[in-house]
Enzyme design. Structure first.
Site, PDB file in Angstrom:
ATOM      1  N   GLU A   4     -25.924  60.453  37.981  1.00 36.78           N
ATOM      2  CA  GLU A   4     -24.865  60.850  38.919  1.00 36.78           C
ATOM      3  C   GLU A   4     -23.534  60.769  38.183  1.00 36.78           C
ATOM      4  OE1 GLU A   4     -22.773  62.303  41.499  1.00 36.78           O
ATOM      5  OE2 GLU A   4     -24.711  61.899  42.429  1.00 36.78           O
ATOM      6  N   ASP A  31     -22.736  63.169  32.808  1.00 31.79           N
ATOM      7  CA  ASP A  31     -23.122  64.554  33.058  1.00 31.79           C
ATOM      8  C   ASP A  31     -24.625  64.726  32.823  1.00 31.79           C
ATOM      9  OD1 ASP A  31     -22.331  67.502  33.357  1.00 31.79           O
ATOM     10  OD2 ASP A  31     -23.443  67.456  31.468  1.00 31.79           O
ATOM     11  N   ASP A  54     -24.150  70.376  44.010  1.00 38.12           N
ATOM     12  CA  ASP A  54     -22.962  71.088  44.488  1.00 38.12           C
ATOM     13  C   ASP A  54     -23.251  72.589  44.478  1.00 38.12           C
ATOM     14  OD1 ASP A  54     -20.409  72.234  44.892  1.00 38.12           O
ATOM     15  OD2 ASP A  54     -19.449  70.499  43.969  1.00 38.12           O
ATOM     16  N   THR A 125     -30.993  63.336  52.847  1.00 33.73           N
ATOM     17  CA  THR A 125     -29.714  62.902  52.297  1.00 33.73           C
ATOM     18  C   THR A 125     -28.594  63.124  53.303  1.00 33.73           C
ATOM     19  OG1 THR A 125     -29.094  65.043  51.359  1.00 33.73           O
ATOM     20  CG2 THR A 125     -30.510  63.621  49.998  1.00 33.73           C
ATOM     21  N   LYS A 126     -27.445  62.531  53.024  1.00 35.44           N
ATOM     22  CA  LYS A 126     -26.300  62.746  53.908  1.00 35.44           C
ATOM     23  C   LYS A 126     -25.865  64.210  53.867  1.00 35.44           C
ATOM     24  CE  LYS A 126     -22.171  61.829  51.192  1.00 35.44           C
ATOM     25  NZ  LYS A 126     -20.966  61.037  51.033  1.00 35.44           N
ATOM     26  N   PHE A 127     -26.068  64.879  52.720  1.00 36.48           N
ATOM     27  CA  PHE A 127     -25.699  66.291  52.624  1.00 36.48           C
ATOM     28  C   PHE A 127     -26.636  67.137  53.485  1.00 36.48           C
ATOM     29  CE2 PHE A 127     -23.980  64.472  48.710  1.00 36.48           C
ATOM     30  CZ  PHE A 127     -22.665  64.856  48.858  1.00 36.48           C
TER      31      PHE A 127
END
Length: 147
Positions: A4, A31, A54, A125-127
């Site tokens: 992460e 990364d 993302d 997940t929260k996403f």
């Protein structure tokens, strides 16, 4: 092994690890491309999970998306024969791109026809929760490295 780059994400992971008293995890804040390229040997991973990366939804930003052919080729080289690559997103257009890119990697085969049903092992997940509240769908793609 968790990778992460985002500091708040690392903090949340460390909190979850502590709350659940997990001891079999390692976390790298860096990364992911660099980590896979320079720290992981070819053919050593049984599976790779990339959940809700993302989506970079604007057209001019899409070159920043993680799931692109060069990175998928790199990831595939790190999988052992029979190892899997599982990606999930709540952005339909990104899901289509993921499916197209993974289908384009000759050494990978799709474990489903098109998108996969959500496997029970994948945590919500929260996403994902946010996406579902916004009325987004969720798409999983699971590919396996050919022997």
């Amino acid at each position: 092994l968790g990778i992460e780059v985002h500091t708040p994400g690392v903090g949340n992971l460390l909190k979850e690890i502590s709350t659940r008293e997990l001891t079999n995890l390692r976390l790298i804040q860096h990364d992911a491309v660099d980590v896979v390229q320079h720290m992981l040997a070819p053919g050593t991973l049984a599976g790779i999970h990339i959940f809700f990366p993302d989506p970079w939804p604007k057209k001019r930003q899409q070159k920043r998306r993680l799931i692109q052919a060069p990175f998928v080729a790199l990831l595939t080289s790190r999988l052992e024969p029979g190892g899997y690559l599982h990606c999930a997103t709540d952005w339909e257009e990104y899901a289509e791109q993921m499916l197209e890119v993974l289908n384009g990697e000759a050494i990978l085969e799709n474990t489903s026809e098109g998108f996969s049903p959500r496997p029970g092992y994948r945590p919500q997940t929260k996403f994902e929760t946010r996406g579902l509240k916004l009325g987004h769908g969720v798409w999983d793609v699971i590919f396996r490295r050919r022997p």
